[in-house]
Scaffold this motif. Structure first.
Motif, mmCIF file in Angstrom:
data_model
loop_
_atom_site.group_PDB
_atom_site.id
_atom_site.type_symbol
_atom_site.label_atom_id
_atom_site.label_comp_id
_atom_site.label_asym_id
_atom_site.label_seq_id
_atom_site.Cartn_x
_atom_site.Cartn_y
_atom_site.Cartn_z
ATOM 1 N N UNK A 63 0.870 -1.182 0.000
ATOM 2 C CA UNK A 63 0.000 0.000 0.000
ATOM 3 C C UNK A 63 0.901 1.225 0.000
ATOM 4 N N UNK A 64 0.747 2.042 -1.013
ATOM 5 C CA UNK A 64 1.632 3.192 -1.212
ATOM 6 C C UNK A 64 0.927 4.480 -0.818
ATOM 7 N N UNK A 65 1.640 5.363 -0.152
ATOM 8 C CA UNK A 65 1.104 6.661 0.236
ATOM 9 C C UNK A 65 1.337 7.698 -0.847
ATOM 10 N N UNK A 94 -4.944 9.076 -1.928
ATOM 11 C CA UNK A 94 -5.011 9.083 -3.385
ATOM 12 C C UNK A 94 -5.217 7.660 -3.903
ATOM 13 N N UNK A 95 -6.465 7.275 -4.272
ATOM 14 C CA UNK A 95 -6.740 5.905 -4.690
ATOM 15 C C UNK A 95 -6.106 5.525 -6.027
ATOM 16 N N UNK A 96 -5.665 6.507 -6.816
ATOM 17 C CA UNK A 96 -5.086 6.206 -8.127
ATOM 18 C C UNK A 96 -3.685 5.630 -8.054
ATOM 19 N N UNK A 138 -1.307 -0.906 -9.303
ATOM 20 C CA UNK A 138 -2.765 -1.007 -9.356
ATOM 21 C C UNK A 138 -3.358 0.174 -8.610
ATOM 22 N N UNK A 139 -4.641 0.365 -8.776
ATOM 23 C CA UNK A 139 -5.314 1.389 -7.982
ATOM 24 C C UNK A 139 -6.334 0.709 -7.085
ATOM 25 N N UNK A 140 -7.059 1.478 -6.312
ATOM 26 C CA UNK A 140 -8.008 0.881 -5.369
ATOM 27 C C UNK A 140 -9.454 0.996 -5.854
#
Length: 81
Positions: A44-46, A50-52, A74-76
């Motif tokens: 999970x990237x910060x 930002x869901x993109x 990937x996005x969420x």
């Protein structure tokens, strides 16, 4: 900076420091080695708002020198059928 990697012959240790930056600057890593022996980590990237750009990818050919992919893995976004 990112997450570090440690190793030991047994889960009981003693542990030896291997490298830093293995799984980027996020949380909840998933680490594996592919059929070619290359290391990968999805996490999970910060910024988490930002869901993109929700999922990051780092990779390594030797487990010591790590590289971060510039694009999100990937996005969420959840698509319903």
């Amino acid at each position: 900076m990112g997450m570090g990697m440690w190793r030991a012959a047994s889960w009981q240790g003693p542990y030896t420091y291997v490298t830093n930056g293995a799984c980027g600057g996020g949380e909840d890593p998933s680490l594996w080695v592919d059929a070619r022996g290359h290391w990968h980590c999805l996490y999970h990237r910060g910024p988490f708002s930002n869901p993109d750009i929700a999922i990051g990818h780092t990779y390594s050919t030797d487990g010591f020198q790590w590289y971060s992919a510039t694009d999100a893995a990937a996005n969420s976004t959840i698509v319903s059928a």
